[in-house]
Design a protein around this motif. Sequence first.
Motif, PDB file in Angstrom:
ATOM      1  N   ASP A   1    -146.714  61.120   6.270  1.00 49.31           N
ATOM      2  CA  ASP A   1    -147.208  62.109   5.296  1.00 49.31           C
ATOM      3  C   ASP A   1    -147.391  61.564   3.878  1.00 49.31           C
ATOM      4  O   ASP A   1    -147.340  62.321   2.917  1.00 49.31           O
ATOM      5  N   THR A   2    -147.623  60.276   3.732  1.00 47.28           N
ATOM      6  CA  THR A   2    -147.700  59.681   2.391  1.00 47.28           C
ATOM      7  C   THR A   2    -148.858  58.694   2.309  1.00 47.28           C
ATOM      8  O   THR A   2    -148.908  57.730   3.075  1.00 47.28           O
TER       9      THR A   2
ATOM     10  N   ARG B   1    -145.558  56.732  -3.883  1.00 49.96           N
ATOM     11  CA  ARG B   1    -144.994  58.059  -3.582  1.00 49.96           C
ATOM     12  C   ARG B   1    -143.946  58.037  -2.474  1.00 49.96           C
ATOM     13  O   ARG B   1    -143.302  59.050  -2.209  1.00 49.96           O
ATOM     14  N   ILE B   2    -143.790  56.888  -1.808  1.00 51.36           N
ATOM     15  CA  ILE B   2    -142.766  56.802  -0.766  1.00 51.36           C
ATOM     16  C   ILE B   2    -141.405  56.889  -1.452  1.00 51.36           C
ATOM     17  O   ILE B   2    -141.132  56.159  -2.399  1.00 51.36           O
ATOM     18  N   SER B   3    -140.568  57.831  -1.001  1.00 47.02           N
ATOM     19  CA  SER B   3    -139.374  58.151  -1.791  1.00 47.02           C
ATOM     20  C   SER B   3    -138.312  57.059  -1.730  1.00 47.02           C
ATOM     21  O   SER B   3    -137.474  56.977  -2.621  1.00 47.02           O
TER      22      SER B   3
ATOM     23  N   HIS C   1    -142.317  61.255   1.464  1.00 43.15           N
ATOM     24  CA  HIS C   1    -142.712  61.135   0.062  1.00 43.15           C
ATOM     25  C   HIS C   1    -141.713  61.795  -0.886  1.00 43.15           C
ATOM     26  O   HIS C   1    -140.868  62.578  -0.460  1.00 43.15           O
TER      27      HIS C   1
ATOM     28  N   CYS D   1    -143.549  67.159   5.136  1.00 45.02           N
ATOM     29  CA  CYS D   1    -142.890  65.851   5.068  1.00 45.02           C
ATOM     30  C   CYS D   1    -141.617  65.890   5.927  1.00 45.02           C
ATOM     31  O   CYS D   1    -141.425  65.064   6.819  1.00 45.02           O
TER      32      CYS D   1
ATOM     33  N   ASP E   1    -150.248  59.395   8.898  1.00 42.38           N
ATOM     34  CA  ASP E   1    -150.596  60.275   7.780  1.00 42.38           C
ATOM     35  C   ASP E   1    -151.899  61.039   8.018  1.00 42.38           C
ATOM     36  O   ASP E   1    -152.757  60.619   8.792  1.00 42.38           O
TER      37      ASP E   1
END
Length: 313
Positions: A86-87, A92-94, A20, A27, A108
């Motif tokens: 973790d998302t 929000r996924i980078s 994220h 993360c 997650d």
Amino acid sequence: MIKEIFKKIKKYQRIIIYGHVRPDGDCYGAQFGLQNIIKNAFPTKDVFVTGETSDFVSFVGTPDIIVGESNLEDSFYEGSLSIVVDTANKQRISNQKYVLGKEIIKIDHHIPVDNFGDIQWVDTNFPSCAQMIAYMSTQVKEFEITKAGAVAMYTGILTDTGRFKYRGVSELTHQMAGMLLTKGADVEEIDQAMSNETLEMIRFKGFVYQNFKTTDKGFIYITITDDIRNEFKLSYEEASSVVNLLSGIQGFRVWALFIEDGDLVRVRLRSNGPDIDKVANQFNGGGHAKASGAVINNWDELDQFIEAVHQVL
Ligand SMILES: [Mn+2]
């Protein structure tokens, strides 16, 4: 579920691991932990971690594909296996290139927000995503953990449990943490990497203790403007990390940190009493029952947010 995930990992030559935005210890712990166990099982596979950099947990690793710096063609992503850890929210996924993967796996521990992934292993009983990866490694005989992976996952477990402070911590958490120690995680090394503080940070903590506000309904909070953050020469991540300075204060079961971020004000909301994720949901956020994030559009909405907190107190 773990067997299904392993089958997919086995099948793909190129695997890209996503996390994220504003990555935290968990993360990175899950991302680099997963990369470690896949690489150890399949040394000839191409396994990449992608995401943003973070000074905070840089000792855990540096992403192979840094968002904002890399200009890889879409063809690099196409045909790969995307694993998102973790998302809970897609936005929000980078690295949004995850959609280009041929298949997507989601691993997650947050309360689900968006439904994405051909395979979704979501279990809110795990207090950290890194613990899920550690557990996964114990269920598949091909997976091996070496020191870098152990450090990553142990750090993820530590940070998301507040160093084993939250009730989500279970027998399994300690079993996994213990297992990671046998794989080379060193408690003092990791503690030092996490506890290392600058003079600016110490001064900033003094500011927080001097300037918090309280309400008569039992809410305690601190507001941090860009000007204040710049005065202490802190990054957004550093400044927002101090939220728990306001925890455990008698008579205040809900606490928060409000921090300016460009045109928005981000909120880190915590509780040792009522569930506060519903409050966060009302303000473009979410997360866990006792630890959530939210967003208000400007300082004028602060009173509205305080009012929403009072509704649950
Ligand atoms: Mn997490």
